[in-house]
Design a protein around this motif. Structure first.
Motif, PDB file in Angstrom:
ATOM      1  N   PHE A   1       0.770  -1.461  -0.319  1.00 15.15           N
ATOM      2  CA  PHE A   1       0.123   0.601  -0.006  1.00 15.15           C
ATOM      3  C   PHE A   1       0.481   0.954   0.261  1.00 15.15           C
ATOM      4  O   PHE A   1       1.856   0.971   0.414  1.00 15.15           O
ATOM      5  N   ALA A   2       0.662   2.141  -0.392  1.00 10.20           N
ATOM      6  CA  ALA A   2       0.872   4.011  -0.312  1.00 10.20           C
ATOM      7  C   ALA A   2       0.199   4.692   0.028  1.00 10.20           C
ATOM      8  O   ALA A   2      -1.302   4.943  -0.325  1.00 10.20           O
ATOM      9  N   ILE A   3       0.898   5.907   0.772  1.00 13.69           N
ATOM     10  CA  ILE A   3      -0.244   6.759   1.662  1.00 13.69           C
ATOM     11  C   ILE A   3      -0.049   8.255   0.105  1.00 13.69           C
ATOM     12  O   ILE A   3       1.498   8.432  -0.110  1.00 13.69           O
ATOM     13  N   CYS A   4      -1.136   8.882  -0.214  1.00  7.22           N
ATOM     14  CA  CYS A   4      -1.156   9.859  -1.414  1.00  7.22           C
ATOM     15  C   CYS A   4      -1.137  10.927  -0.956  1.00  7.22           C
ATOM     16  O   CYS A   4      -2.352  11.053  -0.264  1.00  7.22           O
ATOM     17  N   LEU A   5      -0.666  12.273  -0.524  1.00  5.82           N
ATOM     18  CA  LEU A   5      -1.373  12.458   0.367  1.00  5.82           C
ATOM     19  C   LEU A   5      -2.215  14.197  -0.958  1.00  5.82           C
ATOM     20  O   LEU A   5      -1.011  14.401  -1.949  1.00  5.82           O
ATOM     21  N   THR A   6      -3.561  13.557  -0.730  1.00  2.00           N
ATOM     22  CA  THR A   6      -3.937  14.961  -2.266  1.00  2.00           C
ATOM     23  C   THR A   6      -3.779  16.293  -1.964  1.00  2.00           C
ATOM     24  O   THR A   6      -3.897  17.131  -0.480  1.00  2.00           O
ATOM     25  N   LYS A   7      -4.579  17.699  -3.152  1.00  2.00           N
ATOM     26  CA  LYS A   7      -4.388  18.976  -2.549  1.00  2.00           C
ATOM     27  C   LYS A   7      -3.312  19.769  -2.678  1.00  2.00           C
ATOM     28  O   LYS A   7      -3.182  20.442  -1.797  1.00  2.00           O
ATOM     29  N   ALA A   8      -2.230  19.223  -2.846  1.00  2.00           N
ATOM     30  CA  ALA A   8      -1.300  19.129  -2.468  1.00  2.00           C
ATOM     31  C   ALA A   8      -0.720  21.118  -2.747  1.00  2.00           C
ATOM     32  O   ALA A   8       0.339  21.947  -2.650  1.00  2.00           O
ATOM     33  N   ASP A   9      -1.534  21.489  -3.819  1.00  2.00           N
ATOM     34  CA  ASP A   9      -2.261  22.735  -4.230  1.00  2.00           C
ATOM     35  C   ASP A   9      -2.358  23.948  -3.258  1.00  2.00           C
ATOM     36  O   ASP A   9      -2.137  24.545  -3.686  1.00  2.00           O
ATOM     37  N   LYS A  10      -2.776  23.553  -2.712  1.00  2.00           N
ATOM     38  CA  LYS A  10      -3.428  23.618  -2.016  1.00  2.00           C
ATOM     39  C   LYS A  10      -2.922  24.583  -0.527  1.00  2.00           C
ATOM     40  O   LYS A  10      -3.259  25.186   0.578  1.00  2.00           O
ATOM     41  N   ILE A  11      -1.658  24.205  -0.681  1.00  2.00           N
ATOM     42  CA  ILE A  11      -0.070  24.812   0.846  1.00  2.00           C
ATOM     43  C   ILE A  11       1.273  24.951   0.671  1.00  2.00           C
ATOM     44  O   ILE A  11       0.764  25.292  -1.113  1.00  2.00           O
ATOM     45  N   LYS A  12       0.917  26.036   0.818  1.00  2.00           N
ATOM     46  CA  LYS A  12       2.583  26.969   0.131  1.00  2.00           C
ATOM     47  C   LYS A  12       3.962  25.740  -0.050  1.00  2.00           C
ATOM     48  O   LYS A  12       3.840  24.867   1.412  1.00  2.00           O
TER      49      LYS A  12
ATOM     50  N   LEU B   1       5.220   8.716   1.510  1.00  2.00           N
ATOM     51  CA  LEU B   1       4.359   9.320   1.558  1.00  2.00           C
ATOM     52  C   LEU B   1       4.558  10.130  -0.031  1.00  2.00           C
ATOM     53  O   LEU B   1       5.516  10.683  -0.582  1.00  2.00           O
ATOM     54  N   PHE B   2       3.447  10.014  -0.996  1.00  2.00           N
ATOM     55  CA  PHE B   2       3.551  10.775  -2.354  1.00  2.00           C
ATOM     56  C   PHE B   2       2.713  12.183  -2.129  1.00  2.00           C
ATOM     57  O   PHE B   2       1.561  11.946  -1.713  1.00  2.00           O
ATOM     58  N   THR B   3       2.850  13.102  -2.738  1.00  2.00           N
ATOM     59  CA  THR B   3       1.758  14.104  -2.929  1.00  2.00           C
ATOM     60  C   THR B   3       1.247  14.139  -4.227  1.00  2.00           C
ATOM     61  O   THR B   3       2.087  13.745  -5.637  1.00  2.00           O
ATOM     62  N   PHE B   4      -0.011  14.760  -4.361  1.00  2.00           N
ATOM     63  CA  PHE B   4      -0.773  14.875  -5.731  1.00  2.00           C
ATOM     64  C   PHE B   4      -1.270  16.381  -5.853  1.00  2.00           C
ATOM     65  O   PHE B   4      -2.437  16.408  -4.644  1.00  2.00           O
ATOM     66  N   SER B   5      -1.344  16.540  -7.335  1.00  2.00           N
ATOM     67  CA  SER B   5      -3.063  17.462  -7.099  1.00  2.00           C
ATOM     68  C   SER B   5      -3.475  17.309  -8.374  1.00  2.00           C
ATOM     69  O   SER B   5      -3.168  17.532  -9.334  1.00  2.00           O
ATOM     70  N   ALA B   6      -4.811  17.320  -7.822  1.00  2.00           N
ATOM     71  CA  ALA B   6      -5.777  17.258  -9.482  1.00  2.00           C
ATOM     72  C   ALA B   6      -5.526  18.427 -10.513  1.00  2.00           C
ATOM     73  O   ALA B   6      -6.139  18.378 -11.374  1.00  2.00           O
ATOM     74  N   VAL B   7      -5.506  19.108  -9.457  1.00  2.00           N
ATOM     75  CA  VAL B   7      -5.169  20.867 -10.233  1.00  2.00           C
ATOM     76  C   VAL B   7      -3.828  21.038 -10.756  1.00  2.00           C
ATOM     77  O   VAL B   7      -4.149  20.660 -12.244  1.00  2.00           O
ATOM     78  N   THR B   8      -3.028  20.695  -9.867  1.00  2.00           N
ATOM     79  CA  THR B   8      -1.568  20.945 -11.190  1.00  2.00           C
ATOM     80  C   THR B   8      -0.981  19.740 -12.236  1.00  2.00           C
ATOM     81  O   THR B   8      -0.288  19.641 -13.298  1.00  2.00           O
TER      82      THR B   8
ATOM     83  N   MET C   1       3.093   8.551  -9.035  1.00  2.00           N
ATOM     84  CA  MET C   1       1.874   7.937  -9.343  1.00  2.00           C
ATOM     85  C   MET C   1       2.233   6.312 -10.145  1.00  2.00           C
ATOM     86  O   MET C   1       1.716   5.348 -10.045  1.00  2.00           O
ATOM     87  N   LEU C   2       1.981   6.784 -11.308  1.00  2.00           N
ATOM     88  CA  LEU C   2       2.028   6.525 -12.688  1.00  2.00           C
ATOM     89  C   LEU C   2       2.988   4.761 -12.333  1.00  2.00           C
ATOM     90  O   LEU C   2       3.098   3.732 -12.729  1.00  2.00           O
ATOM     91  N   GLU C   3       4.621   5.468 -11.987  1.00  2.63           N
ATOM     92  CA  GLU C   3       5.692   4.872 -12.019  1.00  2.63           C
ATOM     93  C   GLU C   3       5.281   3.007 -10.908  1.00  2.63           C
ATOM     94  O   GLU C   3       5.750   2.323 -10.597  1.00  2.63           O
ATOM     95  N   MET C   4       4.578   4.179  -9.623  1.00  2.10           N
ATOM     96  CA  MET C   4       4.328   2.628  -8.689  1.00  2.10           C
ATOM     97  C   MET C   4       3.887   1.468  -9.461  1.00  2.10           C
ATOM     98  O   MET C   4       4.097   0.922  -8.971  1.00  2.10           O
ATOM     99  N   ILE C   5       2.725   2.187  -9.866  1.00  3.21           N
ATOM    100  CA  ILE C   5       1.230   0.900 -10.068  1.00  3.21           C
ATOM    101  C   ILE C   5       2.019   0.011 -11.282  1.00  3.21           C
ATOM    102  O   ILE C   5       2.110  -0.410 -11.173  1.00  3.21           O
ATOM    103  N   GLU C   6       3.298   0.782 -12.441  1.00  2.00           N
ATOM    104  CA  GLU C   6       3.606   0.022 -13.586  1.00  2.00           C
ATOM    105  C   GLU C   6       4.596  -0.368 -12.849  1.00  2.00           C
ATOM    106  O   GLU C   6       4.528  -2.173 -12.662  1.00  2.00           O
ATOM    107  N   THR C   7       5.524  -0.442 -11.574  1.00  2.00           N
ATOM    108  CA  THR C   7       6.264  -0.774 -10.865  1.00  2.00           C
ATOM    109  C   THR C   7       5.340  -1.774  -9.240  1.00  2.00           C
ATOM    110  O   THR C   7       5.870  -3.418 -10.187  1.00  2.00           O
ATOM    111  N   VAL C   8       4.747  -2.419  -9.622  1.00  2.00           N
ATOM    112  CA  VAL C   8       3.418  -3.411  -9.005  1.00  2.00           C
ATOM    113  C   VAL C   8       3.187  -4.335 -10.123  1.00  2.00           C
ATOM    114  O   VAL C   8       3.092  -5.675  -9.244  1.00  2.00           O
ATOM    115  N   LEU C   9       2.828  -3.812 -11.112  1.00  2.00           N
ATOM    116  CA  LEU C   9       2.702  -4.686 -11.493  1.00  2.00           C
ATOM    117  C   LEU C   9       2.791  -5.538 -12.838  1.00  2.00           C
ATOM    118  O   LEU C   9       3.377  -6.667 -12.511  1.00  2.00           O
ATOM    119  N   GLU C  10       5.019  -5.081 -13.051  1.00  2.00           N
ATOM    120  CA  GLU C  10       5.717  -5.770 -12.901  1.00  2.00           C
ATOM    121  C   GLU C  10       5.984  -6.921 -12.085  1.00  2.00           C
ATOM    122  O   GLU C  10       6.730  -7.880 -12.025  1.00  2.00           O
TER     123      GLU C  10
END
Length: 197
Positions: free
Chosen positions: A138-149, A172-179, A186-195
């Motif tokens: 499992f991984a932890i993805c922290l969303t809304k990263a664009d909302k903090i400085k 901890l992975f940071t993620f922004s659906a805006v930027t 995240m895609l790299e991690m998914i690819e690594t798991v699938l491979e």
């Protein structure tokens, strides 16, 4: 990983309605207002694939999305912790989530989505502990990263490290659906798991 194609497959009201095949799956779990639909849309670069809502608690089913012609599926599980639905509904969702995450043999990875702006809630902490007990990565993805400085980033990462008792902030992975920040990681991690199959 290049996303060539993505489509919605089915909403399952109960685990038994899940697709019966061997396609590898990545599950997404998080609080009702953490932005799972926005995460899916940005990750797969499909604006309206997952329906976003200003009203938390909309996802009440297991929603399956096929990616790259069933190379893998994303599964959006019902959000937890939203107070404006009945206690019975919340308990039913919780049972379905637990059953799915514990027993689904297709699962290869669980991504826990948490809002970087706020300290993990008790439910976030419980979900993290539950993920630790599962027999899948499992991984932890922290969303809304664009909302903090940017200057506040390390402070927020340290808060999560302390609150979840992590040995390091590396998980901890940071993620922004805006930027789109964090999308490639995240895609790299998914690819690594699938491979690693």
């Amino acid at each position: 990983m290049h996303i060539k194609e993505a489509k919605f497959i089915i909403s399952a009201v109960q685990v038994a309605q899940s697709p019966q095949d061997a396609v590898p799956e990545i599950a997404l779990a998080g609080r009702s207002n953490v932005g799972k639909s926005s995460f899916i849309n940005k990750l797969l670069q499909r604006n309206k694939l997952a329906r976003t809502s200003g009203q938390p608690g909309k996802t009440q089913t297991l929603n399956f999305y096929s990616v790259n012609d069933d190379a893998f599926r994303l599964v959006d599980v019902p959000g937890y912790g939203y107070a404006r639905v009945s206690k019975v509904s919340r308990n039913n969702w919780a049972k379905m989530n637990l059953s799915f995450l514990q027993n689904r043999t297709n699962l290869r990875l669980l991504i826990l989505l948490m809002d970087i702006r706020h300290e993990p809630t008790k439910l976030d902490q419980e979900m993290y502990q539950f993920a630790e007990s599962l027999d899948i990565p499992f991984a932890i993805c922290l969303t809304k990263a664009d909302k903090i400085k940017k200057s506040q980033l390390n402070k927020h990462l340290s808060l999560y490290k302390k609150s979840l008792n992590l040995p390091t902030t590396d998980a901890l992975f940071t993620f922004s659906a805006v930027t789109g920040e964090g999308r490639e990681e995240m895609l790299e991690m998914i690819e690594t798991v699938l491979e690693a199959e």
